[in-house]
Design a protein around this motif. Structure first.
Motif, short mmCIF file in Angstrom:
data_model
loop_
_atom_site.label_atom_id
_atom_site.label_comp_id
_atom_site.label_asym_id
_atom_site.label_seq_id
_atom_site.Cartn_x
_atom_site.Cartn_y
_atom_site.Cartn_z
N GLU A 1 -21.16 -6.62 -8.68
CA GLU A 1 -21.96 -7.82 -8.99
C GLU A 1 -22.57 -7.65 -10.38
O GLU A 1 -23.77 -7.89 -10.59
CB GLU A 1 -23.07 -8.03 -7.94
N GLN B 1 -6.87 -6.15 -5.46
CA GLN B 1 -6.50 -4.76 -5.13
C GLN B 1 -5.16 -4.40 -5.76
O GLN B 1 -4.98 -3.29 -6.25
CB GLN B 1 -6.46 -4.59 -3.61
N GLU C 1 -18.56 0.80 4.00
CA GLU C 1 -17.12 0.66 3.69
C GLU C 1 -16.57 1.99 3.14
O GLU C 1 -15.46 2.39 3.47
CB GLU C 1 -16.93 -0.47 2.66
N ARG D 1 -20.17 -16.80 1.07
CA ARG D 1 -20.48 -16.01 2.28
C ARG D 1 -19.60 -16.49 3.43
O ARG D 1 -19.45 -15.82 4.44
CB ARG D 1 -21.97 -16.13 2.69
N THR E 1 -4.91 -7.25 -1.38
CA THR E 1 -5.30 -8.57 -1.90
C THR E 1 -4.97 -8.57 -3.40
O THR E 1 -4.79 -7.49 -3.99
CB THR E 1 -6.80 -8.83 -1.70
N ARG F 1 -18.73 -11.17 8.67
CA ARG F 1 -17.41 -11.66 9.08
C ARG F 1 -17.54 -12.99 9.81
O ARG F 1 -18.41 -13.17 10.65
CB ARG F 1 -16.75 -10.64 10.02
N THR G 1 -14.95 -14.60 -4.28
CA THR G 1 -15.80 -14.00 -3.24
C THR G 1 -14.93 -13.69 -2.02
O THR G 1 -13.99 -14.44 -1.72
CB THR G 1 -16.90 -15.01 -2.81
N GLY G 2 -15.23 -12.59 -1.38
CA GLY G 2 -14.53 -12.22 -0.14
C GLY G 2 -13.08 -11.82 -0.33
O GLY G 2 -12.29 -11.87 0.60
N SER G 3 -12.72 -11.38 -1.56
CA SER G 3 -11.31 -11.05 -1.80
C SER G 3 -11.06 -9.55 -1.83
O SER G 3 -10.02 -9.11 -2.32
CB SER G 3 -10.84 -11.71 -3.10
N ARG H 1 -14.18 -15.82 4.00
CA ARG H 1 -13.89 -14.47 3.50
C ARG H 1 -12.65 -13.89 4.17
O ARG H 1 -12.34 -14.23 5.31
CB ARG H 1 -15.11 -13.56 3.72
N PHE I 1 0.82 -1.23 0.00
CA PHE I 1 0.00 0.00 0.00
C PHE I 1 0.85 1.28 0.00
O PHE I 1 0.41 2.30 -0.51
CB PHE I 1 -0.96 0.00 1.20
N GLY J 1 -7.30 -2.59 8.92
CA GLY J 1 -6.74 -3.94 9.09
C GLY J 1 -6.21 -4.50 7.79
O GLY J 1 -5.87 -5.67 7.71
N TYR J 2 -6.13 -3.65 6.77
CA TYR J 2 -5.65 -4.13 5.48
C TYR J 2 -4.14 -3.87 5.40
O TYR J 2 -3.71 -2.80 4.96
CB TYR J 2 -6.34 -3.40 4.31
N ALA K 1 -17.52 -11.80 -8.68
CA ALA K 1 -16.75 -13.02 -8.43
C ALA K 1 -16.96 -14.01 -9.58
O ALA K 1 -16.24 -14.99 -9.69
CB ALA K 1 -17.16 -13.64 -7.12
N1 LIG Z 1 -6.43 -5.95 1.97
C1 LIG Z 1 -7.24 -6.56 2.81
N2 LIG Z 1 -6.74 -7.25 3.85
C2 LIG Z 1 -7.57 -7.87 4.73
N3 LIG Z 1 -8.91 -7.86 4.63
C3 LIG Z 1 -9.45 -7.19 3.61
C4 LIG Z 1 -8.67 -6.50 2.65
N4 LIG Z 1 -9.49 -5.92 1.77
C5 LIG Z 1 -10.74 -6.24 2.15
N5 LIG Z 1 -10.74 -6.98 3.26
C6 LIG Z 1 -11.90 -7.55 3.99
O1 LIG Z 1 -12.33 -8.68 3.26
C7 LIG Z 1 -13.72 -8.87 3.40
C8 LIG Z 1 -14.36 -9.11 2.05
O2 LIG Z 1 -14.27 -7.95 1.27
P1 LIG Z 1 -15.36 -7.59 0.18
O3 LIG Z 1 -16.73 -7.64 0.76
O4 LIG Z 1 -14.95 -6.36 -0.48
O5 LIG Z 1 -15.19 -8.86 -0.79
P2 LIG Z 1 -15.74 -9.07 -2.25
O6 LIG Z 1 -14.60 -9.49 -3.05
O7 LIG Z 1 -16.50 -7.88 -2.70
O8 LIG Z 1 -16.70 -10.32 -2.04
P3 LIG Z 1 -18.04 -10.71 -2.84
O9 LIG Z 1 -17.62 -11.20 -4.17
O10 LIG Z 1 -18.63 -11.78 -2.02
O11 LIG Z 1 -18.87 -9.49 -2.93
C9 LIG Z 1 -14.25 -7.64 4.09
O12 LIG Z 1 -14.54 -7.97 5.43
C10 LIG Z 1 -13.12 -6.64 4.03
O13 LIG Z 1 -13.11 -5.81 5.16
#
Ligand SMILES: Nc1ncnc2c1ncn2[C@@H]1O[C@H](COP(=O)(O)OP(=O)(O)OP(=O)(O)O)[C@@H](O)[C@H]1O
Length: 611
Positions: free
Chosen positions: A284, A158, A218, A470, A155, A447, A177-179, A473, A129, A150-151, A322
């Protein structure tokens, strides 16, 4: 007389300055000069050597001068300095090599993180970052906020999506999902908008209100260090329309479902300008594009309306999900110039953080029994349970609440306030088991969901991927159990393949099942009709067993088709016998009442006539 004698005779009295050297050097034709002769000529030779040296020096300097002259001549050709040209070429070559090495290094880094890109001049992926500050001048405040969330590390999505968007490139991103896709589009937007101006400059569209609220939260979190204003389009009752309009006009970032936004845009009394919108995000994306042709055109029309309203030439699009469908890809090809496709991991795959299992339950009763067994074995909350419709959600809720489980339900029939309360309670752990419909299948980030139960089989592999997503994540692990019955065989193979692809075990026969595309399409459009979720069902005869029994009976007696049908009809009458008798009784009672009323009316009429 040999050649030597002839040469001697011919050259008598003559001195050959150069020939002397030539004689010495070339004795193939001439015999070697005798020793005395050499000594006589020694003096001459040394003189000649000096001459020849000076001559050769001269010649060298002459030839140097000549080459200089040549160079000068070449330098004048077309006014291009060839010497410098060569140097430039060399420099270019080394620069090309450097670029190649850099590209190779970038590709190696992308491979390490499972990132694939398609597009021209794709920016390098982020290492961390802090690079945001050195490469893109992103404020320390924003980077600190990201870390405070907490990031610590970006990812994979990102790493690639953020630089692309910071370089004003349109993206079509597909990541598990959840990435962290939400932050992947929010961080670059928050930087690129600069100071607040009022009037939306970033618009984020997503399929459900719950998801819109989540993205809004967010955005609030990540924009803490900026003065930018974020808003979400809440319910759009007529009385609230003006209030919503005012909020949107003041906001820099607006999150909404397409329905709500278009409803507001279509109000005569409302004047919202989207002229300044620089970023339009469709989260989505494949969900919004999916569905029957009618539904599709609904969203496409809405999208066209929004795009037309965001008339500014600087408007950029970012589409994320996703899962990836051809419909989205096709649309992106036609509407997004210079788009960069970013894919993380395998396309249309379930997250490998979730341990997945398929469970055959026989019939609806079997599902309830299996669920209770899971509870008895000990469920680790929070647990999400997916069913195919709101009616079934209500039915299962009734069953589980009587079992004393800490359960609640969310579906489209509940009010917005109820829905918000349920989501909040589930988030904070007041509710352990949440029954939901497809409504919660997309994007919702609870979470630490430990277990996803697909009580009803998902309508497609895509829906399956999002439902099980779900759990598992942000790097955490989870579990998913999917119940199935004979009614779900049509989709079994595709879902079994997804499970296998993500590294979990499935019985081999499931992967060999014959695919029936028509059946699958049908299942996508309409879920199979299922028996009611009810414990009472256990006391009722199983229709399928009865049909099977009928078939055996029919086979034994080998009756004709008409007899077979009449037998089945008779059987059906037995199954529904009680209901039919009840219905008959009701009809007779009604008929008697009507007859009585008519008789009374006739009597009154006669009386009046008599009077
Ligand atoms: N760099 C990071 N490090 C740790 N946690 C992260 C980071 N970026 C996001 N998160 C956390 O990961 C979780 C999932 O993020 P997010 O909801 O954006 O996922 P998504 O890819 O949009 O999932 P979906 O496809 O299900 O919508 C969230 O709780 C978010 O706070």
């Amino acid at each position: 007389m040999d050649a030597y004698d002839i040469f001697k005779k011919l050259t008598k009295g003559l001195t050959f300055k150069h020939r002397v050297l030539g004689v010495n050097n070339n004795n193939t034709l001439l015999k070697p000069v005798k020793k005395e002769e050499i000594e006589i000529k020694q003096e001459q030779i040394s003189d000649n050597e000096e001459d020849s040296q000076s001559l050769s020096e001269h010649t060298a300097s002459e030839s140097e001068g000549q080459s200089d002259q040549e160079d000068n001549d070449l330098q004048l050709i077309d006014g291009v300095k060839v010497g410098k040209k060569k140097k430039k070429e060399k420099k270019e070559k080394s620069e090309d090599l450097k670029k190649k090495l850099l590209l190779e290094e970038q590709n190696r880094f992308r491979n390490e993180h499972g990132i694939k890109t398609v597009g021209r001049h794709v920016p390098a992926a982020l290492q961390d970052f802090s690079e945001l500050m050195s490469r893109y001048n992103v404020s320390q405040g924003l980077v600190d906020t990201v870390r405070e969330c907490g990031y610590t590390e970006p990812t994979p999505v990102q790493r690639q999506a953020i630089p692309c968007m910071l370089e004003d490139r349109q993206i079509l991103a597909c990541a598990p999902t959840g990435s962290g896709k939400t932050a992947a589009f929010l961080v670059p937007i928050l930087h690129s908008l600069g100071p607040p101006q009022g009037g939306p400059r970033a618009l984020i569209l997503c399929p459900t209100r719950e998801l819109a609220h989540q993205i809004y939260r967010e955005a609030l979190r990540l924009s803490a260090s900026t003065l930018l204003r974020c808003s979400v389009v809440k319910n759009i009752k007529e009385s609230k329309v003006k209030e919503r309009e005012a909020t949107i006009r003041k906001s820099d970032i607006v999150v909404s479902t397409p329905n709500r936004l278009c409803y507001l845009l279509n109000q005569d009394t409302v004047n919202i300008s989207l002229d300044k919108v620089r970023w339009l995000v469709i989260d989505e994306a494949d969900k919004l594009f999916e569905g029957s042709a009618d539904q599709q055109s609904d969203f496409r029309q809405q999208l066209e309306q929004v795009l037309a309203a965001c008339g500014g030439r600087a408007r950029r699009l970012a589409m994320l999900s996703a899962t990836h469908t051809p419909a989205v890809a096709k649309w992106a090809r036609h509407h997004m110039r210079g788009v960069i496709n970013v894919t993380v991991g395998q396309r249309n795959a379930a997250t490998n953080l979730v341990d997945q299992k398929l469970l055959f339950c026989g019939n609806e009763n079997g599902k309830l029994v299996a669920f209770r067994q899971l509870v008895q074995e000990g469920l680790k909350p929070p647990v999400l349970v997916f069913v195919q419709s709101k009616d079934r959600a209500k039915q299962l809720f009734k069953e589980l609440i009587y079992d004393g489980i800490n359960v609640d339900v969310i579906h489209a029939d509940r009010t917005q306030m109820q829905r918000d309360n349920v989501v909040r309670s589930f988030r904070v752990g007041r509710i352990w088991v949440l029954i939901c419909t497809e409504l919660m299948g997309r994007g919702i980030d609870f979470r630490g969901v430990n277990l996803v139960i697909n009580y009803d089989f998902p309508p497609s592999a895509i829906a399956y991927i999002h439902r099980v997503g779900r759990a598992g994540r942000a790097g955490q692990k989870g579990r998913a159990i999917t119940f199935f019955t004979q009614d779900d065989i049509g989709n079994l193979r595709s879902i079994a393949s997804v499970i296998k692809q993500s590294g979990c075990e499935v019985p081999e026969y499931m992967l060999q099942l014959k695919q029936n595309p028509n059946k699958r399409k049908k299942l996508m459009k309409k879920a199979p009709s299922r028996d009611k979720i009810s414990t009472i069902l256990e006391k009722r005869p199983d229709k399928r067993k009865l049909d099977a029994a009928n078939a055996v009976i029919a086979d034994k007696s080998k009756p004709t088709d008409s007899i077979k049908n009449s037998k089945n009809n008779k059987q059906r009458k037995i199954v529904n016998g009680n209901t039919q008798n009840k219905h008959k009784k009701e009809v007779t009672e009604k008929g008697n009442k009507v007859k009585k009323r008519k008789k009374k009316a006739l009597g009154n009429k006669n009386k009046k006539a008599g009077n």
